[in-house]
Design a protein around this motif. Structure first.
Motif, PDB file in Angstrom:
ATOM      1  N   LYS A   1       0.694  -1.364  -0.200  1.00  0.00           N
ATOM      2  CA  LYS A   1       0.177  -0.228  -0.054  1.00  0.00           C
ATOM      3  C   LYS A   1       0.795   1.191   0.018  1.00  0.00           C
ATOM      4  O   LYS A   1       1.913   1.528   0.989  1.00  0.00           O
ATOM      5  N   ALA A   2       0.729   1.799  -0.976  1.00  0.00           N
ATOM      6  CA  ALA A   2       1.360   3.299  -1.022  1.00  0.00           C
ATOM      7  C   ALA A   2       0.816   4.227  -0.917  1.00  0.00           C
ATOM      8  O   ALA A   2      -0.635   4.216  -0.821  1.00  0.00           O
ATOM      9  N   TYR A   3       0.856   5.541  -0.105  1.00  0.00           N
ATOM     10  CA  TYR A   3       0.887   6.764   0.489  1.00  0.00           C
ATOM     11  C   TYR A   3       1.108   7.627   0.172  1.00  0.00           C
ATOM     12  O   TYR A   3       2.632   7.483  -0.234  1.00  0.00           O
ATOM     13  N   SER A   4       0.695   9.113  -0.683  1.00  0.00           N
ATOM     14  CA  SER A   4       1.112   9.990  -0.446  1.00  0.00           C
ATOM     15  C   SER A   4       2.495  10.498   0.475  1.00  0.00           C
ATOM     16  O   SER A   4       2.699  11.242   0.663  1.00  0.00           O
ATOM     17  N   GLN A   5       1.698  10.620   1.407  1.00  0.00           N
ATOM     18  CA  GLN A   5       2.730  10.435   2.649  1.00  0.00           C
ATOM     19  C   GLN A   5       2.118  12.188   3.055  1.00  0.00           C
ATOM     20  O   GLN A   5       2.697  13.468   3.864  1.00  0.00           O
ATOM     21  N   LYS A   6       1.193  12.518   2.276  1.00  0.00           N
ATOM     22  CA  LYS A   6       0.494  13.909   2.791  1.00  0.00           C
ATOM     23  C   LYS A   6      -0.167  14.468   3.212  1.00  0.00           C
ATOM     24  O   LYS A   6      -0.855  13.081   3.503  1.00  0.00           O
ATOM     25  N   ILE A   7      -0.407  15.166   4.331  1.00  0.00           N
ATOM     26  CA  ILE A   7      -1.806  15.076   5.286  1.00  0.00           C
ATOM     27  C   ILE A   7      -2.241  16.384   5.009  1.00  0.00           C
ATOM     28  O   ILE A   7      -1.887  16.930   5.222  1.00  0.00           O
ATOM     29  N   SER A   8      -3.968  16.340   5.120  1.00  0.00           N
ATOM     30  CA  SER A   8      -5.006  17.207   5.415  1.00  0.00           C
ATOM     31  C   SER A   8      -5.433  16.622   6.802  1.00  0.00           C
ATOM     32  O   SER A   8      -6.614  16.095   6.350  1.00  0.00           O
ATOM     33  N   ILE A   9      -5.560  17.604   7.703  1.00  0.00           N
ATOM     34  CA  ILE A   9      -7.127  17.757   8.553  1.00  0.00           C
ATOM     35  C   ILE A   9      -7.511  18.807   8.837  1.00  0.00           C
ATOM     36  O   ILE A   9      -6.308  19.850   8.989  1.00  0.00           O
ATOM     37  N   HIS A  10      -8.482  18.464   9.204  1.00  0.00           N
ATOM     38  CA  HIS A  10      -8.774  20.150   9.740  1.00  0.00           C
ATOM     39  C   HIS A  10     -10.055  19.671  10.903  1.00  0.00           C
ATOM     40  O   HIS A  10     -11.161  18.783  10.842  1.00  0.00           O
ATOM     41  N   LEU A  11      -9.377  19.478  12.443  1.00  0.00           N
ATOM     42  CA  LEU A  11      -9.909  18.614  13.158  1.00  0.00           C
ATOM     43  C   LEU A  11     -10.693  20.234  14.718  1.00  0.00           C
ATOM     44  O   LEU A  11      -9.037  20.910  14.277  1.00  0.00           O
ATOM     45  N   LYS A  12     -11.649  20.000  15.203  1.00  0.00           N
ATOM     46  CA  LYS A  12     -11.523  21.284  15.878  1.00  0.00           C
ATOM     47  C   LYS A  12     -11.754  21.110  17.533  1.00  0.00           C
ATOM     48  O   LYS A  12     -12.492  19.978  17.175  1.00  0.00           O
TER      49      LYS A  12
END
Lengths: 1089, 536
Positions: A1-12
């Motif tokens: 499994k390959a991931y782009s390893q870029k992360i986007s998170i929007h949590l409050k």
């Protein structure tokens, strides 16, 4: 499994374990932590986008006092981080953002503390303040500029230079009903940005894009102040329906004349079917999207431009002086067996004074251009205001253009889900002329330059225009013709054309659910036009007739014509957009419906017999001339359209468009047309196998296919219309009774002209986008082209129906090459574009070939080819004539026609294509340099393999014996010996060319040219000089347009080009009745407060 | 119900919502008349007579025509002009006839019948001229769709049969002219008498003598709607147009752009001081004046002496002779059939005073050189300054008048060997009060020869009577000479004689096949189905 390893998170306000779960979902990292640590850390806010794992961790732990380290894809929390024992103290950072080349402060630059939500924007002086810790990174982003990151060290003051990105991969491009990243494009699109638009002194936006894009041919057809430019995208494809692209100003139908170049943010040209298909039935000739400047958050920025300069002819004409003109007239008369006029006491040698009519008509004329722009707002409210004024006097005396324009743009965010805005523009322009006519029936002073004898003074001592002297028959002809001397025309004509246009739009946009937006746009425009044509009374007298008893020539009555027209158009658009990313799947979809309607009225009245030349309103005239017009053809259009863009992993791009248009110009039931397009792109450079090729920063291959329509279809061709203006007489006494009958045969089956376009494109960026290349090849085929059917007289109708039968093909290619780099402070860039188009009429469906003047459209030829005889120099001896096929009446010194079909006679069968005014190649080269405050840019622009058929510089328009001619034809004319044989010379003998409308290659000149379209040198004053004046930035510059031209063309200017045959202006008379293109030099200053 | 996309022209009616009411059909039928009244088209047809030996000139458009259609080609502009004009009449009539019997039309029976009859009459009139000028022509009797436009030619016999059938219907539908005379607004429209007269004429052209006799007899002796205008000149004068002799005229009115410019083209040149002076396209020859006897009934002959240039024209000298003791060779045109002075301008014509009285002009003069050729001009339709501009003459053009019908009837009777009856009708034309020429019986005595009892002599006399009575009005001379097949002989004889010192360079190329005009070349380009007449 390959991931782009870029992360986007929007949590409050969540505990860290929530964050970690999210990170785990997006990456293949694992976490090692205790519940106690999570609880101790408390709730956190995380808002990151496309961040690395390190950045993500830094942010989510920043408020917790925890640290971390990574061991082989496992993240371990450190209760007591070694690297950052305690948070470093936050400190206030201040700085200024400046344009790297111009050194102007940049306003509204967004500055983000990387990995955080902390952000600010630069103010109107380019200043910003932000709290940050050393080691953190500031990210500067500004539209059209390269993103810059700066790591904060110990300093608290940072000055940042941002570099403009002329064409970079991150550029956002305006497309139909939205914007897209250039990287995502799968169609052929050209753009010009504000920085380039500002470089040309032009009253018309069309001229501002000239030479800057491939595949787009812009021609300044006239030098008349305020005149528009002729724009063609990838050739011409229609005989009847026009070939001008659809122009949309902020998404609404308009024209290039509607906007001040200083109010424009960008212009996008949609060239292929994929790009333009969203505009369906109106896009066959390409689409120009003009986007105006919008407000930006920040303190008010006030920018003021002032530009003043002078314009003059690009080339001074070289007509004969008085004595040589008289010699020419003598020689021409002798050649035609008449006795010379200028002999003995009036021999040419005795002429010591004469008028250079071109000196009288042409002048150096001033131009002034001012613009004030105010721009500002907050996060929620943004506004932009632009006010402009242009006054341009023409290089022909008596011509003047004024334009005032104002526009307001206002946007308001009502809630974080609802945005609204309003755009309002007003533009008023007025063109006046006291010398050139609006309609051809009036005397045309431009013709007078060659038609008026130079021996006549412009004005007599009595103050009236000069008159032919009774004892000088060589001057006499002016008295009995409608061709008047330029001074007579200047004294009697007074023409005004005024236009007021108010247009704008309202919009509201709502976020419905994540990624889904609804937008409502209401557009509207009202245009008022008013024309006034005044011809005064006049009379001219012999200089000897001191008492003014016998007019030599006169116009006994004055006449006035007024035309008033009002038209409106409105449109409602409903747009639904959906933009979402699902992992590596990107979807961008659009669905819309729109309604558009236009209508108006016109009034046209004229009167004659005015008591004097001062009373110039219709009420003062005694005799009613005519009342005409009274209507504007209405049209309505309904549209449904959709577009879907899908990309996978930013590498594989797909787009599909469909638009269904219904138009009122067709018969009920036949109104709808469907226009689909498909395109695909492959960003090869994103592939892993390309990663080793560091030099290649971008490589994209794209292909598109689609169908477009041409909606400029004459209204009511589907219905047989009954003329209600005629009458027949009956009775005693005889009275006129209404007599009605249909005039044009109907074709109920009339449908859209369809243009099918295939396009293949390649985009290449090398050396980190320092060198970019874009190339396209295309094939455009217009089928079902509308033509007027020829019908036999037995049909009874005066005009045949309009039928869909023709087929035209445009094939071509275009390239755009750009290089930009810098050596320290020295920035340089160059770009080159070249377009080639080959046009061919493939099928006429049995309709007769179209021939208007010398312009022929026939199967196998390019549209509007010049058609006539091939010539082979001039006849030299009578023996030569007798020994060869010739026309009856040919004499030595006349043009020799070629017997192409070898039937030993010169007949119409020998006619052939003798040229085309459509250039095969259009190109431009642009270079720009900047060093410290100095900037220089130069634009070369040219057209190659283009011909122009010119009639009049030869003095061959029927008054050939009397007209003035270009000196070239005098110096090279055939000289005859006493036997009437030519002894020298290469061009026809004086009097040997008659204006009998025999078109031949002799009249066709090579009108290829290369010119310095624009040269601009600017200097931005150092801050230290202007700071005391409370000025943010001041740039002064000098600008030149059409500075130097290289061409073989004899005549005023090779760029003037005949328009398509509509009415009388079917071919150029060599600039004799077209307003010559001007050269201008201006000085300007741009100030920002 | 109009939806968002429905749009109709603002300044035009459209065919889909037209042809519903009586007003619609009235305007549509008026549209047929409008085609007839179009200037510089059919209004030039009187110039057709210049093809005969009786007149000449014609300048550009009629140049070839002038020379007796020698060398006419398929590019001849007038062949196209008349083709276009007559087919326009056909087309507009077809539109009316296509719709007028539709059920949903609201129209009174009287109006329906009259309007339908008018359309049938006008279409027949058009085909009469088309088939007699061009031979076989496409017979189009309804509006054609675009796909149907390329129709071939129909045989002349088919066309004639259609004309006869239509006229038979028309005469039953149309009201009598007496109704129009009482309802003055309708005066000038086609009447029952017009349909019958045209039908009679068609029979005469087709040499169907018994049918011609019956039809013309109805007009003359049964219906009795018409009688001769006492003053010959009044026939061509606007104030007395549509008079009791008038059977069908093309209506023109000045000042409302509904006039014709024939005056401009036919009137003597400006030196004559006629306020509507023009280009003098119609120039009667001395051969023509020779047709007019002295008032005592003696023939006059002329001998050509010389032709000398005078200005842009010529002066001719002829010597004239007559057995009439009252004849003065120095005043050759005095004491002649009064119709001569009312048909031909000649030097010092007494008509000048009449003309001045009628027009209120003064100073009018006439010399030979005011004519471009032959020393004469035509008088008919030249009406002085009644019109506002020379191109907008209000004078009607007479297509059919009672005298024509009387002579057609006489011709029929001659062919039926009823010469004595024929003589009575010829006499009635000759004895119009203002003409008052001797009867055939008197002429037999004066000239001492047999006419009435000799069918050949009667034919010849009738032909000459038609020339005298009907010249330069509506191509009667030209069409008569063609149908009698005398055109070729007459015209060759005329030019071979070189009586006037001029010559016709194209003489050798005269071709009797040119009796039929060419199908216009442009039309054949547009419709390849059309064959060409032989000889072109």
């Amino acid at each position: 499994k390959a991931y782009s390893q870029k992360i986007s998170i929007h949590l409050k306000s969540v505990y860290l374990d929530n964050v970690f779960r999210e990170i785990q979902r997006q990456t293949d990292y694992l976490f090692l932590y205790t519940a106690e640590e999570i609880k101790k850390a408390g709730k956190v806010n995380v808002d990151i986008k496309n961040s690395t794992i390190e950045e993500a961790m830094q942010q989510c732990l920043s408020s917790t006092g925890l640290g971390f380290h990574i061991v082989d894809k496992t993240i371990v929390l450190d209760p007591n981080p070694a690297t950052a024992d305690k948070p470093a103290a936050r400190q206030r950072i201040t700085g200024t953002v400046t344009h790297q080349e111009t050194k102007e402060p940049l306003i509204g630059v967004s500055i983000l503390l990387k990995g955080t939500k902390t952000a600010t924007v630069s103010d109107n002086k380019g200043h910003f303040e932000i709290d940050a810790q050393p080691g953190q990174t500031l990210v500067f982003t500004y539209i059209g500029f390269a993103v810059k990151e700066m790591v904060i060290g110990s300093q608290t003051s940072i000055n940042v230079l941002l570099q403009e990105q002329p064409k970079s991969v991150s550029e956002v491009v305006v497309v139909g009903y939205g914007t897209t990243k250039r990287t995502d494009l799968t169609g052929a699109v050209g753009t010009v940005n504000a920085s380039d638009l500002g470089k040309v002194t032009a009253t018309n936006l069309g001229q501002a894009i000239q030479g800057r894009m491939s595949g787009v041919q812009v021609t300044q057809t006239s030098g008349q102040p305020g005149a528009g430019a002729d724009i063609k995208v990838r050739g011409v494809g229609s005989v009847k329906s026009g070939n001008s692209p659809l122009v949309l100003v902020d998404g609404f139908v308009g024209s290039m004349n509607d906007v001040d170049a200083d109010d424009v943010e960008s212009i996008t040209v949609l060239k292929d079917a994929s790009a333009a298909a969203i505009y369906g039935s109106r896009a066959a000739n390409g689409v120009l999207l003009v986007t105006t400047k919008k407000g930006k958050a920040g303190k008010p920025a006030v920018a003021f431009k002032s530009e003043n300069g002078w314009q003059s002819l690009t080339k001074k004409p070289n007509y004969l002086n008085g004595p040589d003109w008289a010699r020419h007239q003598n020689e021409a008369r002798k050649y035609n067996g008449k006795s010379p006029f200028w002999v003995d006491a009036t021999a040419p040698e005795t002429i010591t004074q004469w008028t250079d009519w071109s000196d009288y008509v042409f002048r150096t004329a001033p131009i002034q251009d001012y613009h004030l722009g105010i721009n500002g707002g907050t996060d929620k409210t943004k506004y932009a205001v632009g006010i402009g004024y242009i006054n341009q006097r023409g290089i022909i005396i008596g011509t003047n253009f004024d334009r005032v324009n104002a526009r307001i743009n206002f946007e308001q965010e009502i809630t974080d889900r609802i945005r609204t805005g309003i755009n309002l523009s007003y533009i008023r322009s007025a063109y006046t002329t006291t010398i050139t006519a609006f309609s051809s029936s009036q005397p045309a002073a431009l013709n007078g330059i060659t038609a008026a004898p130079p021996t006549i003074p412009a004005y007599n001592p009595d103050g009236l225009p000069g008159a032919p002297r009774p004892n000088y028959p060589g001057e006499a002809y002016i008295a009995n013709t409608t061709w008047k001397t330029p001074s007579i025309a200047n004294d009697i004509l007074d023409n005004l054309s005024r236009s007021n246009k108010t247009f704008g739009n309202l919009f509201a946009e709502v976020d419905i659910v994540k990624g889904l937006k609804y937008k409502l746009v209401v557009n509207g425009a009202v245009t008022n036009n008013f024309n006034e044509e005044w011809t005064g009374k006049w009379a001219i007298y012999s200089p000897a007739d001191v008492g003014h008893t016998t007019p030599l020539a006169q116009g006994a009555t004055a006449s006035l014509r007024n035309v008033a027209k009002e038209s409106y158009v409105w449109e409602v658009q409903n747009l639904l957009t959906y933009v979402r990313t699902f992992g590596r799947h990107n979807i961008n979809a659009l669905l819309g419906v729109s309604y558009e309607k236009s209508d108006g009225y016109q009034f046209d009245a004229s009167k004659t017999d005015f008591p004097n030349n001062d009373l110039r309103v219709l009420g003062a005239g005694n005799t009613l001339g005519a009342i005409n017009g009274g209507y504007v053809d209405p049209y309505s259009l309904t549209s449904q359209f959709g577009r879907i863009n899908y990309s996978y992993n930013d590498r594989y791009l797909l787009q599909a468009n469909i638009r269904r248009d219904g138009s009122s110009v067709f018969a009920p039931g036949k109104q709808q047309g469907v226009f689909p397009s498909f395109s695909a792109g492959w960003r090869v450079s994103q592939e892993s196998f390309m990663q080793q090729l560091k030099a290649v920063s971008n490589l994209k291959i794209r292909a598109s296919w689609g169908q477009l329509g041409n909606a400029n279809i004459p209204a009511y061709a589907w219905i047989s219309t009954i003329d209600v203006t005629n009458g027949a007489v009956f009775g005693n006494p005889q009275t006129r009774q209404p007599a009605y009958f249909p005039t044009q045969m109907a074709n109920e089956n009339i449908k859209w002209e369809t243009t099918t376009t295939t396009d293949l494109g390649l985009e290449l960026g090398l050396f980190n986008e320092r060198l970019t290349f874009e190339g396209d090849i295309y094939n455009k085929k217009t089928t079902d082209m509308l033509l007027d059917a020829t019908i036999p007289f037995t049909a009874g109708y005066t005009a045949g129906p309009v039928v869909n039968i023709g087929e035209v093909q445009n094939k071509g290619w275009e390239i755009l090459l750009r290089y930009q780099d810098n050596i320290g402070d020295f920035n340089y860039s160059g770009s080159f574009n070249l377009s080639h188009n080959k046009n061919k009429l493939v099928n006429l469906g049995g309709v007769k070939s179209l021939l208007t003047g010398p312009l022929k459209s026939d199967v196998g030829l390019p549209l509007y080819s010049y058609w006539g005889f091939q010539t082979d120099g001039i006849w030299r001896t009578a023996d030569e004539i007798n020994a060869n096929p010739h026309r009856s009446g040919d004499r030595p010194g006349m043009v020799r026609f070629v017997d192409l079909n070898n039937d030993k006679q010169i007949t119409d069968a020998d006619k052939t294509v003798i040229g085309s005014y459509m250039p095969k190649y259009v190109y431009g080269f642009n270079a720009a340099f900047s060093w410290r405050g100095i900037d220089v840019s130069i634009l070369f622009q040219g057209e190659k393999d283009k011909d122009m058929l010119v009639e009049s510089v030869f003095g061959g328009n029927g008054e050939g014996e009397d007209n003035n001619i270009d000196r070239y034809y005098w110096d090279n004319r055939a000289i005859l010996d006493k036997d009437g044989n030519v002894i020298s010379g290469t061009t026809p003998a004086a009097g040997a060319v008659k204006g009998d409308a025999i078109w031949s290659s002799y009249l066709v000149q090579d009108a290829s040219y290369l010119r310095i379209k624009n040269l601009q040198i600017g200097y931005t004053l150092p801050k230290s000089w202007i700071a005391p004046l409370k000025i943010q930035s001041l740039r002064v510059y000098a600008n030149a347009t059409n500075l130097v031209t290289w061409t073989k063309f004899i005549g005023y200017d090779p760029e003037m080009k005949p328009s398509e045959p509509s009415g009388i202006n079917v071919y150029s008379r060599g600039g004799v009745d077209a307003y010559p293109v001007a050269k201008s030099i201006t000085l300007g200053a741009r100030l920002i407060f | 119900k109009r939806d968002f996309l429905s749009s109709y022209p603002k300044n035009n009616l459209t065919a889909t919502n037209y042809y519903k009411t009586e007003d619609d059909f009235t305007s549509a039928v008026n549209g047929i008349y409008d085609a007839l009244q179009a200037d510089r088209e059919l209004s030039f047809f009187p110039m057709a007579d210049i093809a005969t030996p009786f007149a000449g000139f014609g300048d550009n458009r009629f140049g070839q025509y002038d020379n007796g259609i020698f060398g006419v080609t398929d590019g001849w502009v007038m062949a196209q002009t008349f083709w276009v004009a007559w087919y326009r009449v056909v087309f507009r009539a077809n539109l009316v006839l296509d719709h007028i019997d539709n059920k949903e039309v609201t129209i009174s029976t009287a109006a329906h019948d009259r309007l339908k009859g008018e359309a049938l009459f006008l279409r027949s009139l058009a085909y009469f001229y088309l088939t007699n000028l061009y031979g076989d022509v496409p017979l189009i009797t309804r509006e054609l769709k675009y796909e149907e436009l390329l129709t071939p030619r129909n045989k002349k016999a088919e066309v004639v049969a259609a004309i006869i059938a239509d006229l038979k219907t028309a005469e039953t539908l149309l009201p009598s002219v007496t109704q129009y005379r009482s309802k003055k607004a309708l005066l000038g429209r086609a009447s029952k008498g017009a349909a019958k007269s045209l039908l009679g004429k068609v029979y005469v052209y087709e040499k169907r003598w018994p049918e011609a006799e019956a039809k013309l007899n109805e007009v003359i002796n049964v219906d009795k709607d018409y009688s001769l205008e006492p003053q010959f000149l009044d026939l061509f004068w606007p104030s007395t147009e549509n008079g009791k002799e008038s059977i069908f005229e093309i209506q023109y009115a000045g000042g409302v752009k509904e006039g014709n410019s024939y005056v401009r083209f036919a009137a003597p040149n400006t030196a004559s001081l006629i306020s509507t002076a023009g280009f003098g396209y119609v120039t009667p020859t001395e051969d023509y004046t020779n047709l007019f006897e002295t008032t005592n009934g003696f023939p006059v002959t002329s001998t050509f002496v010389s032709r000398v240039a005078a200005g842009s024209a010529y002066r001719y000298t002829f010597t004239h002779q007559s057995a009439d003791p009252a004849f003065d060779p120095s005043k050759p045109y005095s004491n002649r059939d009064p119709r001569l002075a009312w048909t031909v301008w000649y030097e010092n014509t007494p008509y000048i005073s009449e003309f001045q009285a009628r027009t209120g002009q003064s100073g009018v003069n006439y010399l030979q050189q005011y004519a471009n050729e032959n020393g004469h001009n035509t008088v008919k339709y030249i009406i002085g300054k009644l019109d506002l501009t020379a191109g907008d003459s209000p004078g009607n053009m007479i297509l059919i008048r009672y005298a024509d019908v009387l002579l057609l009837y006489a011709e029929t009777l001659i062919e039926l060997n009823r010469n004595t009856e024929a003589a009575a009708y010829i006499n009635s034309v000759r004895q119009r009060p203002s003409v008052a020429m001797p009867t055939l019986q008197t002429l037999e005595t004066v000239q001492n020869r047999t006419i009435i009892a000799d069918q050949q002599a009667m034919r010849k006399f009738l032909r000459e009577e038609r020339y005298r009575e009907l010249a330069f009005e509506w191509g009667h001379l030209y069409m008569d000479q063609i149908r009698w097949d005398v055109f070729a002989d007459e015209i060759v004889k005329y030019w071979t004689a070189k009586k006037y010192g001029g010559s016709n360079p194209a003489l050798g190329s005269f071709d009797k096949r040119h009796y039929l005009w060419p199908i216009p070349a442009e039309e054949r380009n547009k419709n390849p189905q059309l064959t060409q007449n032989p000889g072109y």
